[in-house]
Design a protein around this motif. Structure first.
Motif, mmCIF file in Angstrom:
data_model
loop_
_atom_site.group_PDB
_atom_site.id
_atom_site.type_symbol
_atom_site.label_atom_id
_atom_site.label_comp_id
_atom_site.label_asym_id
_atom_site.label_seq_id
_atom_site.Cartn_x
_atom_site.Cartn_y
_atom_site.Cartn_z
ATOM 1 N N PRO A 183 -5.849 0.298 -5.570
ATOM 2 C CA PRO A 183 -6.893 0.220 -6.600
ATOM 3 C C PRO A 183 -7.776 -0.996 -6.358
ATOM 4 O O PRO A 183 -7.293 -2.058 -5.948
ATOM 5 N N HIS A 184 -9.059 -0.856 -6.580
ATOM 6 C CA HIS A 184 -10.007 -1.939 -6.291
ATOM 7 C C HIS A 184 -9.612 -3.235 -6.997
ATOM 8 O O HIS A 184 -9.753 -4.329 -6.448
ATOM 9 N N GLY A 185 -9.083 -3.114 -8.206
ATOM 10 C CA GLY A 185 -8.752 -4.300 -8.982
ATOM 11 C C GLY A 185 -7.697 -5.180 -8.344
ATOM 12 O O GLY A 185 -7.630 -6.378 -8.611
ATOM 13 N N CYS A 186 -6.849 -4.594 -7.464
ATOM 14 C CA CYS A 186 -5.784 -5.373 -6.836
ATOM 15 C C CYS A 186 -6.327 -6.334 -5.790
ATOM 16 O O CYS A 186 -5.616 -7.227 -5.342
ATOM 17 N N LEU A 187 -7.572 -6.144 -5.358
ATOM 18 C CA LEU A 187 -8.113 -6.972 -4.290
ATOM 19 C C LEU A 187 -9.105 -8.010 -4.791
ATOM 20 O O LEU A 187 -9.722 -8.710 -4.004
ATOM 21 N N LEU A 188 -9.247 -8.112 -6.077
ATOM 22 C CA LEU A 188 -10.160 -9.101 -6.627
ATOM 23 C C LEU A 188 -9.629 -10.502 -6.383
ATOM 24 O O LEU A 188 -8.426 -10.729 -6.300
ATOM 25 N N ASP A 231 0.803 -1.219 0.000
ATOM 26 C CA ASP A 231 0.000 0.000 0.000
ATOM 27 C C ASP A 231 0.839 1.275 0.000
ATOM 28 O O ASP A 231 0.292 2.373 -0.145
ATOM 29 N N ARG A 289 -0.237 4.025 -9.328
ATOM 30 C CA ARG A 289 -1.204 2.989 -9.699
ATOM 31 C C ARG A 289 -0.727 2.154 -10.883
ATOM 32 O O ARG A 289 -1.094 0.985 -11.012
#
Length: 240
Positions: A166-171, A129, A136
């Motif tokens: 970014p939200h995509g990193c936690l998928l 983080d 990003r």
């Protein structure tokens, strides 16, 4: 020739302090609590063996650990490698972000390539983080590599908070599982007191760790250890 090139890449990365090989990582015997995480990892301890491939199991790929400082994320990352019986490589994300800002070099790509060369291994991305809001594109490159990599590199990413990412990193397609490493509860604090007391050569039977656990509500494992070290200094100064 290929081996020489790999050695040069490795040496360059180590010189820039982007990668660090952890020779003697901690084990879960060194950590109190985290029962859910321990169970998850131990159920996958043999998943890198040929027998697992014959059984039809996919190779585990990644794990995300988030929590406040002092709760044991770094120890858990190390214990992941010990549980899997794999070498551990640490990627310093703060250093990576700093280097990207100064020189715009492709340090991340070099680091990931070296991890693939060292595979099978555990790659600990320490502080994923850090600087995430401003870099990003770096995280996007990392996420793309994680989704498409074929090499048996198990990624453990640690973070203090989720919001900058970014939200995509936690998928789920990036991480197999996510764990929040919370402040230890009373039972976990008791276990931590037991471990700390024995780590510094004392007999835990000489201490009422249940009472100590009650007295240290809301404390992290790191704070408990520092309190015991301070007590040792005071006792030594007072004549032992």
């Amino acid at each position: 020739m290929k081996q020489k090139l790999r050695n040069y890449i490795r040496d360059a990365l180590l010189e820039r302090r982007l990668l660090e090989r952890i020779k003697h990582p901690a084990t879960f015997d060194d950590i109190g609590g985290m029962a859910g995480l321990k169970a998850w990892l131990r159920s996958r301890a043999k998943a890198f063996a040929h027998e697992a491939r014959d059984y039809g199991l996919p190779t585990p790929k990644s794990l995300f650990l988030v929590g406040i400082p002092g709760t044991g994320k770094s120890l858990a990352a190390q214990a992941t490698a010990s549980t899997f019986g794999l070498p551990l490589i640490r990627l310093d994300m703060a250093r990576m972000m700093e280097e990207q800002s100064v020189s715009g070099c492709s340090g991340l790509h070099d680091a990931l390539r070296e991890a693939e060369v060292a595979s099978p291994c555990v790659l600990w991305i320490d502080g994923i983080d850090v600087g995430a809001a401003d870099k990003r594109h770096v995280l996007a490159s990392l996420a793309s590599w994680m989704k498409h990599k074929d090499a048996p590199v198990f990624v453990v990413a640690t973070a203090k908070e989720v919001a900058p990412l970014p939200h995509g990193c936690l998928l789920k397609r990036c991480f197999n599982e996510c764990f929040f490493i919370d402040i230890p509860n009373r039972l976990d604090r008791t276990a931590i007191w037991d471990l700390v007391i024995e780590r510094y050569g004392r007999d835990k039977r000489d201490f009422d760790t249940v009472v100590l656990a009650r007295a240290t509500e809301t404390w992290t494992g790191a704070e408990i250890e520092q309190a015991f070290i301070e007590a040792l200094y005071l006792a030594f100064a007072d004549g032992g």
